[in-house]
Scaffold this motif. Sequence first.
Motif, mmCIF file in Angstrom:
data_model
loop_
_atom_site.group_PDB
_atom_site.id
_atom_site.type_symbol
_atom_site.label_atom_id
_atom_site.label_comp_id
_atom_site.label_asym_id
_atom_site.label_seq_id
_atom_site.Cartn_x
_atom_site.Cartn_y
_atom_site.Cartn_z
ATOM 1 N N VAL A 235 0.873 -1.098 -0.083
ATOM 2 C CA VAL A 235 0.088 -0.091 0.169
ATOM 3 C C VAL A 235 0.769 1.175 -0.005
ATOM 4 C CG1 VAL A 235 -1.792 1.208 1.319
ATOM 5 C CG2 VAL A 235 -2.029 -1.117 1.082
ATOM 6 N N THR A 236 1.785 1.224 0.747
ATOM 7 C CA THR A 236 2.766 2.523 0.987
ATOM 8 C C THR A 236 3.649 2.621 -0.241
ATOM 9 O OG1 THR A 236 4.493 1.280 2.056
ATOM 10 C CG2 THR A 236 3.046 2.169 3.288
ATOM 11 N N SER A 237 3.986 1.519 -0.932
ATOM 12 C CA SER A 237 4.851 1.669 -2.187
ATOM 13 C C SER A 237 3.883 2.050 -3.415
ATOM 14 C CB SER A 237 5.544 0.331 -2.737
ATOM 15 O OG SER A 237 4.659 -0.611 -2.676
ATOM 16 N N PHE A 238 2.522 1.617 -3.308
ATOM 17 C CA PHE A 238 1.680 2.154 -4.294
ATOM 18 C C PHE A 238 1.575 3.573 -4.225
ATOM 19 C CE2 PHE A 238 -2.768 3.372 -3.827
ATOM 20 C CZ PHE A 238 -3.010 3.560 -5.332
ATOM 21 N N LEU A 239 1.302 4.158 -3.169
ATOM 22 C CA LEU A 239 1.171 5.674 -3.275
ATOM 23 C C LEU A 239 2.366 6.388 -3.650
ATOM 24 C CD1 LEU A 239 -0.137 5.771 0.490
ATOM 25 C CD2 LEU A 239 -1.417 6.107 -1.656
ATOM 26 N N ASN A 240 3.644 5.867 -3.787
ATOM 27 C CA ASN A 240 4.581 6.597 -4.321
ATOM 28 C C ASN A 240 5.755 5.657 -4.841
ATOM 29 O OD1 ASN A 240 6.515 8.309 -5.431
ATOM 30 N ND2 ASN A 240 7.182 9.193 -3.313
ATOM 31 N N PRO A 241 5.423 4.967 -5.824
ATOM 32 C CA PRO A 241 6.508 3.592 -6.177
ATOM 33 C C PRO A 241 7.758 4.196 -6.534
ATOM 34 C CG PRO A 241 4.885 4.119 -8.113
ATOM 35 C CD PRO A 241 4.458 4.827 -6.841
ATOM 36 N N TRP A 242 7.924 5.546 -6.863
ATOM 37 C CA TRP A 242 9.206 6.012 -7.640
ATOM 38 C C TRP A 242 10.116 6.513 -6.410
ATOM 39 C CZ3 TRP A 242 9.435 5.624 -12.443
ATOM 40 C CH2 TRP A 242 8.358 5.601 -13.131
ATOM 41 N N GLU A 243 9.582 6.591 -5.060
ATOM 42 C CA GLU A 243 10.437 6.847 -3.959
ATOM 43 C C GLU A 243 11.577 5.368 -3.763
ATOM 44 O OE1 GLU A 243 9.852 7.731 0.925
ATOM 45 O OE2 GLU A 243 8.355 7.484 -0.278
ATOM 46 N N ASP A 244 11.064 4.226 -3.988
ATOM 47 C CA ASP A 244 11.834 3.016 -3.923
ATOM 48 C C ASP A 244 11.900 2.125 -5.156
ATOM 49 O OD1 ASP A 244 13.894 1.277 -2.859
ATOM 50 O OD2 ASP A 244 12.320 0.522 -1.422
ATOM 51 N N ALA A 245 12.265 3.055 -6.233
ATOM 52 C CA ALA A 245 12.065 2.352 -7.642
ATOM 53 C C ALA A 245 12.728 0.926 -7.752
ATOM 54 C CB ALA A 245 12.482 3.331 -8.608
ATOM 55 N N GLN A 246 13.973 0.686 -6.900
ATOM 56 C CA GLN A 246 14.630 -0.515 -7.047
ATOM 57 C C GLN A 246 14.134 -1.465 -6.037
ATOM 58 O OE1 GLN A 246 16.545 -1.215 -9.694
ATOM 59 N NE2 GLN A 246 15.848 0.929 -10.544
ATOM 60 N N GLY A 247 13.326 -0.971 -5.296
ATOM 61 C CA GLY A 247 12.943 -2.133 -4.070
ATOM 62 C C GLY A 247 11.523 -2.489 -4.160
ATOM 63 N N ASP A 248 10.721 -1.713 -2.979
ATOM 64 C CA ASP A 248 9.354 -2.288 -2.689
ATOM 65 C C ASP A 248 8.682 -1.592 -3.949
ATOM 66 O OD1 ASP A 248 9.840 -3.377 -0.444
ATOM 67 O OD2 ASP A 248 9.451 -1.674 0.478
ATOM 68 N N GLY A 249 8.710 -0.643 -4.667
ATOM 69 C CA GLY A 249 7.921 0.016 -5.883
ATOM 70 C C GLY A 249 8.530 -0.717 -7.346
ATOM 71 N N TYR A 250 9.502 -1.754 -7.163
ATOM 72 C CA TYR A 250 9.936 -2.003 -8.576
ATOM 73 C C TYR A 250 8.874 -2.606 -9.482
ATOM 74 C CZ TYR A 250 12.954 -4.316 -11.816
ATOM 75 O OH TYR A 250 13.748 -4.860 -12.962
ATOM 76 N N GLN A 251 8.034 -3.602 -9.075
ATOM 77 C CA GLN A 251 7.122 -4.081 -9.942
ATOM 78 C C GLN A 251 6.150 -3.147 -10.506
ATOM 79 O OE1 GLN A 251 4.808 -6.713 -7.462
ATOM 80 N NE2 GLN A 251 6.248 -8.542 -7.662
ATOM 81 N N LEU A 252 5.761 -2.178 -9.731
ATOM 82 C CA LEU A 252 4.889 -1.288 -10.173
ATOM 83 C C LEU A 252 5.450 -0.276 -11.294
ATOM 84 C CD1 LEU A 252 2.083 0.062 -10.610
ATOM 85 C CD2 LEU A 252 2.395 1.425 -8.382
ATOM 86 N N VAL A 253 6.959 0.147 -10.877
ATOM 87 C CA VAL A 253 7.528 1.123 -11.943
ATOM 88 C C VAL A 253 7.666 0.559 -12.880
ATOM 89 C CG1 VAL A 253 9.801 2.188 -12.274
ATOM 90 C CG2 VAL A 253 8.529 2.525 -9.733
#
Length: 405
Positions: A235-253
Motif C-alpha cells: 500500500v505504501t509503495s503504491f502511493l509513491n512507487p518512485w520513492e523506492d524504484a529499485q525495491g518495494d516499488g519495482y514491480q509497479l514502476v
Amino acid sequence: MALPGIATRPPNTDPSSAPSKAGLLPLPFALWPAEARLLLVLVAIWSLLGILILTSASWWVAEREMGDATYYLKRQLLWMAASWGLLLLALRVNLRRWTRLAGPALLLGCLMVAATLVAGSTVNGASRWLVIGPIQIQPSELVKPFVVLQGAALFAHWKRIALDQKLLWLAVFGGLILLILKQPNLSTAALTGLLLWLIALASGLNLGALLATAVVGGLVGVSSIMINTYQRVRVTSFLNPWEDAQGDGYQLVQSLLAIGSGGPFGEGFGLSTQKLQYLPIQSTDFIFAVYAEEFGYVGSVMLLLFLLLFGFVGLRVALSCRSNQQRLIAIGCTALLVGQSILNIAVASGAMPTTGLPLPLISYGGNSLLASLLTAGLLIRCSLESAGHDSGRPRRRHPRVAPIG
C-alpha cells in the motif's frame, strides 16, 4: 389410434423443439438466444486473445528458465482445452443441478483452503496452493463460481429461508473469507466479499444491513493490512512507487514504464522489451503491462471496450432471466469476470495497490482458466434458460385432450 370421442393435436413439428444434434451443446447454435450466441463468440475471442498475449509475454522467461520457449504456452493450451470442456458441461447441465452442487462444493472449497494453511505450497510468503503430483491446485480460485451460485441461492430466497440456514451459510462465507485472508491473500478475500455484497445488493436486501456489512468488511481489510507487513508495504509503495524504484516499488514502476512505452499504437506484437529482463510476473499479475506495451493506448482502450461489451451483454442476460435466482447468478458471473479484469488492469496501471489477482482467460494458470470458463458457461446457461431452454432435451408436450361428447 385415437380413442373415440377424444380429439388429439397432431405431433409437434416445431423445429425449435427437435432433439439437439449439436453434440455437447444443449441446442443447435442457430436456435440460441442472441445474447447466448454473442457471449459464446466473445468468450472464444477472449480465449484466443489470451493465448496470443501469453505467447508473447512468456516465451523469453520460458526459454531462459525452462529451456523451452513454448513451455508455458503448451501447458496453457492443455488447461484451455480442459476448461472449454467444463464450459460445455456447464451448458449441458441446468442451473438447478449446479445450485444443488454449489453447497457441497463450497464446503469442500473451505476445507481445501484450510488445508493450504497446513500442507500448502508456500510462494512469496503465501500458502495458496496444494500440490497433488504434477498439478498445483489453488482452491481460492476454483471456489469462485460456487460462491456465485450459493450466494445467488441464498439471497434470492432470503425472506423464505429459516434463520438457522441464513446463519449457517453466512458463517460459511465468512469462514471462507477469513481462511483466504489467513493464507494471506487479501485481494481474493476482498473480491469474494465484494462479489457476495453485490449479489446481496442486487437481491434487494436492506441497505442499512449492507452498509454495516461494508463497514465491517473494510475494517477487516484494514486490520489485515496492519497485521501483514508485506500488504502494508504494498500500500505504501503504491502511493509513491518512485520513492523506492529499485525495491518495494519495482514491480509497479516497471509496469508503468511498459505501459508508457507503448505510446499510441504500441511497439507491435511480440516486441515488448520490458518483459525481457525488467518486468516481473509478466505472465500472470502484470500481463496487461506487456499487452499495453505491444498494442499501445488504442489497444488498451479496445480491451476496455471489449470488457464493457461483455458486461453489457451479461446484464442484458440478467434482465431477461425468468427467476430472481437466475438473475443473481447472471449478475454474479458478469461481475466476477469483468470486475476481476478491471481490478487486474487497475493494479498494472497503478490505480490500485499491487494484488495477486490474475487477468481472466489471459494470465497463465490452469486454476484461473477453469474457474473463469465455468463462470462464463454458467452465464451463457442463464441466457439459454431465460429463453426457456431448461435442458438439453426438449420438454415432451402431452396431447391436448378435448372434452368427451
